[in-house]
Motif scaffolding. Sequence first.
Motif, mmCIF file in Angstrom:
data_model
loop_
_atom_site.group_PDB
_atom_site.id
_atom_site.type_symbol
_atom_site.label_atom_id
_atom_site.label_comp_id
_atom_site.label_asym_id
_atom_site.label_seq_id
_atom_site.Cartn_x
_atom_site.Cartn_y
_atom_site.Cartn_z
ATOM 1 N N ASP A 1 -8.691 30.780 78.610
ATOM 2 C CA ASP A 1 -9.711 30.653 79.646
ATOM 3 C C ASP A 1 -9.277 31.449 80.872
ATOM 4 O OD1 ASP A 1 -7.931 28.945 81.267
ATOM 5 O OD2 ASP A 1 -8.429 27.351 79.861
ATOM 6 N N PRO A 2 -10.141 31.539 81.888
ATOM 7 C CA PRO A 2 -9.794 32.342 83.076
ATOM 8 C C PRO A 2 -8.526 31.858 83.794
ATOM 9 C CG PRO A 2 -12.146 31.838 83.076
ATOM 10 C CD PRO A 2 -11.530 31.061 81.952
ATOM 11 N N ILE A 3 -8.314 30.552 83.849
ATOM 12 C CA ILE A 3 -7.115 30.028 84.511
ATOM 13 C C ILE A 3 -5.866 30.487 83.774
ATOM 14 C CG2 ILE A 3 -5.875 27.918 85.186
ATOM 15 C CD1 ILE A 3 -8.436 28.457 86.825
ATOM 16 N N HIS A 4 -5.904 30.407 82.456
ATOM 17 C CA HIS A 4 -4.781 30.861 81.630
ATOM 18 C C HIS A 4 -4.507 32.346 81.883
ATOM 19 C CE1 HIS A 4 -3.119 31.481 77.273
ATOM 20 N NE2 HIS A 4 -2.129 31.184 78.095
ATOM 21 N N LEU A 5 -5.561 33.137 81.927
ATOM 22 C CA LEU A 5 -5.427 34.575 82.150
ATOM 23 C C LEU A 5 -4.856 34.880 83.533
ATOM 24 C CD1 LEU A 5 -5.911 37.487 81.232
ATOM 25 C CD2 LEU A 5 -8.281 37.246 82.002
#
Length: 186
Positions: free
Chosen positions: A60-64
């Motif tokens: 997800d964007p947070i992981h990225l």
Amino acid sequence: MFNKRTLIGSSVIPMRFAFFMWLIFTLEFVYGLDIKMFGLVPRDAMGAIGIITSPFFHADPIHLISNTIPFLFLGITLFYNYPIISQKVFYGCYFLTNLLVWLFARPEPHIGASGLVYALATFIIFYGLFRKQLKALLISAVVVILYGSIYYGILPTDGRVSWESHLFGSLIGLILALFYGRKNSV
């Protein structure tokens, strides 16, 4: 070519890598693709492709974002301060970490660049300690201050997190720091 010590020159490989992480994530999002099947699946012949591809895929964007920021800082720090060994260290961290995950981790898909982040952080921290040179020690201290807390992620606390990538990344970073830190190279 990459031995020149400029900020722009030192940014080339880390920026390209980050660009492809974001490009792949954007393509997944825009086109509704599920290409995480190219992640690393331990001891699976098809999952071996993840040794090369898994750092480019994120959940997800947070992981990225949580991988991109430290990756860029640590990658540029490595290439800027240690230009002679930077490529060997970078690609050693990349491939050896993922190889160990493929060989020894839980048989579940592993994605993300955090193993590489742990390897780079550990290398930079311990390289300074092994070199015992003021500049390298100062760089190590900065990385400890900024990213020293990442080592809480080595322990298995969340089944969705590849703590094995963190552990093996740290191990590879330490081994490479020991190897290059005792050689007469910068």
